[in-house]
Design an enzyme around this catalytic site. Structure first.
Site: not given
Ligand code: NAD
Length: 518
Positions: A232, A266
C-alpha cells in the site's frame, strides 16, 4: 514564525532507541510465531472471533489513551482521531464479525458435466505467518485494519508499528499484548535496522504500508522467499476541477481532504489541475473557507495537526519554493506548523511536482481542457486516487475510461476510502493488491481448490474413456464431454439439463465401448 533552517535532525534515531525489542531476535520471534501457527489455534473460527472481539474492546476501553497518543505524535484533534482511526477500526472489526461465518465457508463453484458426480470446493485457508508493517500518518488503523483482516483469515501476525509515530508505537507495544494472544500476534518495534532484519526472515505473506521507495525494498526482500505481498504505497493524487463544478462545495471538499492530518494522508489531493478562470474562483472560495474554518491566525486553531518531524517539515518548506504563494505560506519551526498554502504558476518540472507533498501545500497547474488534464495525468505514474470535480457526464466518462489509478472519486475527496465494500489499493507505483472489508479477508486467504471423487461405478464408467488404449473415438467422445458450454440461465434448469446430458453420455459411452470391444 521562523526561517528555513537546514539543521540535520536525529529524531528518528532517538525514537529507535526508545523502542528496544522485548521479544528476542527477529529469527526467534518468527520461529515462535510459526510454532503457534502450527499448533492450529488460529484456524479455529471461534478463536479468531474472540481475538477480534478483544481488539474491539481495546478501542472501547482505551479511547482516551489513543486520542492522547495521536495528539502527542501529530497534535491531532479528538474529532479527527475518533473518526479516522477509532471509528474506522471499530466498524471494520464489526463488519468482519458480522460476516465471518459466511466468508470462511468453503465455496462451491459451478460444476461442469464432467464433474457432475464430484465434490468441487474452494477451501479458505490462512497463509500462515504474516508480517504487517504500518505507516506513521494513521498509525493505528493503517496497521490494525490489515491485522484484523489477517486474524479473520486465520493467520498468525507479526505486527510492526511505525517508529516515527513513537507514542502510538508505545501504545501498541504496551496494550496490544494485554488484549491479543501474544504467541500468535507478537508486536515488534524498531526502525530501519529492525525492519531490515525482520525482512530477512521467511514469512508466508507480507503486508506493507509506506513509501514507494521502501515498498521496492520490501518487495525485493519478499521475492527471495517467493512470499506474496500487498504493498500500500503513495504517490501524487491529482484533482481536476472544471467550470461545471459547484465551486463552494468543491473548495470545501478539496480543502477538507487536503487538510485532515495537515495533508499527511496518502489519498490527499496532491495537486490541482484546472483552467486559469477556474483557478481564480477556486482560490477566492478557498480564502473564504480557510478564514471560516481556522480564523485569521490558523496557527492558533486547535483543528490543524502538526508535521510529524523536522525532516518532513524542512522537506515541505523546500517544496513551497515552487511557483508563487497565492494563499497562506506562513510556518513555525518550533511547533512544526505550516499554514494551509496554495501555490500558483507551478510548472510540471518544479520540485513540488517531483515527489508526494504529504503536507498542507496545494499547487495548482493550469490546463486548457479535460484532454490536457488526462494527458498530464497519463504522462506520470498511475496514482493511488484520481479526484474529479465536474457535473459533465462526458468528462466523468473520459476520466473513468482514459486514466489509470487505484481508485477514482468524483465530486468528493477521501470518502471513497470509507466505503468498505470498495477495495482499497494502488496500481503500478502506488501499490500492489488491495484490502478493506471482504477484500481484506481475501487478501490474507489462500484459496485452496479441492476436487473430491468417490469410487462410484457410474463415475468410473463415465471417466474410463481417458485410459489407454487411446483411440480417435475416445478422443472425440472426451473432447465433446469436456467442451466449455455457455452457462445455463438458471440453477435448477442447468442441473436438470446436466443430469439429462449425463444420462445421454452414459448411453453414448456404453455404445462406443461396445463398438471398441467389437
Ligand atoms: P516509509 O516507506 O518511509 O517508511 C515505512 C517503514 O519502513 C518505516 O517505519 C521503517 O521502519 C521502514 N523503513 C524505512 N526505510 C527503510 C529501509 N531503507 N529499509 C528497510 N526498512 C525501511 O513510509 P512512511 O514515511 O512511514 O509513510 C509515508 C508514505 O507512506 C507516503 O509515501 C504515503 O503515501 C505512504 N502511505 C500509503 C498508504 C496507503 O494506504 N497506500 C497509507 C499511508 C501512507
Amino acid at each position: 514564525m521562523g526561517k528555513l533552517t537546514h539543521k540535520k535532525e536525529n529524531e528518528i534515531i532517538d525514537i529507535d532507541n526508545h523502542l528496544l525489542n522485548r521479544s528476542g531476535t527477529m529469527e526467534e520471534v518468527v520461529a515462535r510465531t510459526r510454532s503457534a501457527f502450527l499448533s492450529g489455534k488460529t484456524k479455529n473460527v471461534a478463536f479468531r472471533r474472540r481475538q477480534l472481539e478483544q481488539l474491539y474492546k481495546l478501542f472501547e476501553e482505551h479511547e482516551n489513551e489513543i486520542v492522547g497518543a495521536l495528539n502527542s505524535d501529530l497534535r491531532r484533534h479528538k474529532q479527527e482521531s475518533t473518526l479516522v482511526e477509532i471509528e474506522i477500526m471499530r466498524n471494520d472489526i464489526l463488519n468482519i464479525l458480522y460476516n465471518l461465518d459466511e466468508w470462511v465457508k468453503p465455496e462451491k463453484p459451478e460444476k461442469t458435466v464432467v464433474n457432475l458426480l464430484d465434490d468441487v470446493l474452494i477451501y479458505k485457508e490462512p497463509y500462515g505467518v504474516v508480517l504487517v508493517m504500518g505507516a506513521w500518518n494513521y498509525p493505528l488503523q493503517l496497521l490494525l485494519v490489515p491485522v484484523a483482516a489477517a486474524i479473520s483469515a486465520g493467520n498468525c501476525v507479526i505486527i510492526k508499528p511505525s517508529e516515527v509515530s513513537v507514542n502510538c508505537a508505545k501504545f501498541i507495544q504496551e496494550y496490544l499484548p494485554k488484549y491479543l494472544d501474544s504467541e500468535c500476534y507478537p508486536v515488534v518495534c524498531g526502525g530501519v535496522n529492525e525492519t531490515t532484519e525482520l525482512l530477512k526472515q521467511k514469512f508466508d505473506y507480507v503486508f506493507f504500508t509506506g513509501s514507494t521507495k521502501v515498498g521496492k525494498i520490501v518487495y525485493e526482500a519478499a521475492t527471495k522467499h517467493l512470499t506474496p505481498v500487498t504493498l500500500e504505497l503513495g504517490g501524487k493524487s491529482p484533482c481536476y476541477i472544471d467550470s461545471s463544478a459547484d465551486m463552494e462545495i468543491t473548495a470545501k471538499r478539496v480543502l477538507w481532504g487536503k487538510l485532515i492530518n495537515v495533508g499527511q494522508t496518502c489519498i490527499a489531493p496532491d495537486y490541482i489541475l484546472c483552467s486559469k478562470s477556474v483557478e481564480k474562483k477556486f482560490i477566492d472560495e478557498c480564502t473564504k473557507i480557510l478564514r471560516e474554518w481556522y480564523g485569521e491566525n490558523p496557527k492558533d486553531s486547535e483543528d490543524l495537526c502538526r508535521i510529524v518531524n523536522n525532516n518532513n517539515f524542512q522537506r515541505i518548506l523546500g517544496l513551497m519554493k515552487s511557483g508563487n504563494i497565492a494563499v497562506g505560506g506562513k510556518y513555525d519551526a518550533t511547533s512544526r506548523f505550516i499554514e494551509p498554502t496554495i501555490l500558483v504558476d507551478v510548472k510540471a518540472d518544479d520540485p513540488i511536482m517531483q515527489e508526494e507533498i504529504f503536507g498542507p501545500v496545494l499547487p495548482i497547474l493550469n490546463v486548457d481542457n479535460v484532454y490536457d488534464a488526462i494527458n498530464f495525468i497519463n504522462s506520470r505514474e498511475p496514482p493511488l486516487v484520481i479526484y474529479l470535480f465536474s457535473t459533465e457526464t462526458e468528462v466523468q466518462n473520459l476520466f473513468v475510461q482514459r486514466t489509470k489509478s487505484g481508485s477514482i472519486c468524483i465530486n468528493d475527496t477521501i470518502m471513497q476510502y470509507v466505503v468498505d465494500s470498495l477495495p482499497f489499493g494502488g496500481v503500478g507505483n502506488s501499490g500492489i493488491g488491495h484490502y478493506h472489508g471482504k477484500y481484506g479477508f481475501d487478501t490474507f486467504t489462500h484459496k485452496r481448490s479441492c476436487l473430491g471423487k468417490s469410487f462410484n461405478k457410474l463415475g468410473e464408467f463415465l471417466a474410463s474413456a481417458r485410459y489407454p488404449p487411446y483411440s480417435d473415438k475416445k478422443t472425440w467422445f472426451l473432447s465433446t464431454l469436456m467442451k466449455k458450454r455457455k452457462p445455463f440461465p438458471n440453477f435448477y434448469f442447468s442441473h436438470l439439463c446436466a443430469v439429462g446430458i449425463g444420462i445421454g453420455i452414459a448411453f453414448l459411452i456404453n455404445y462406443y465401448m461396445k463398438q471398441d470391444g467389437n
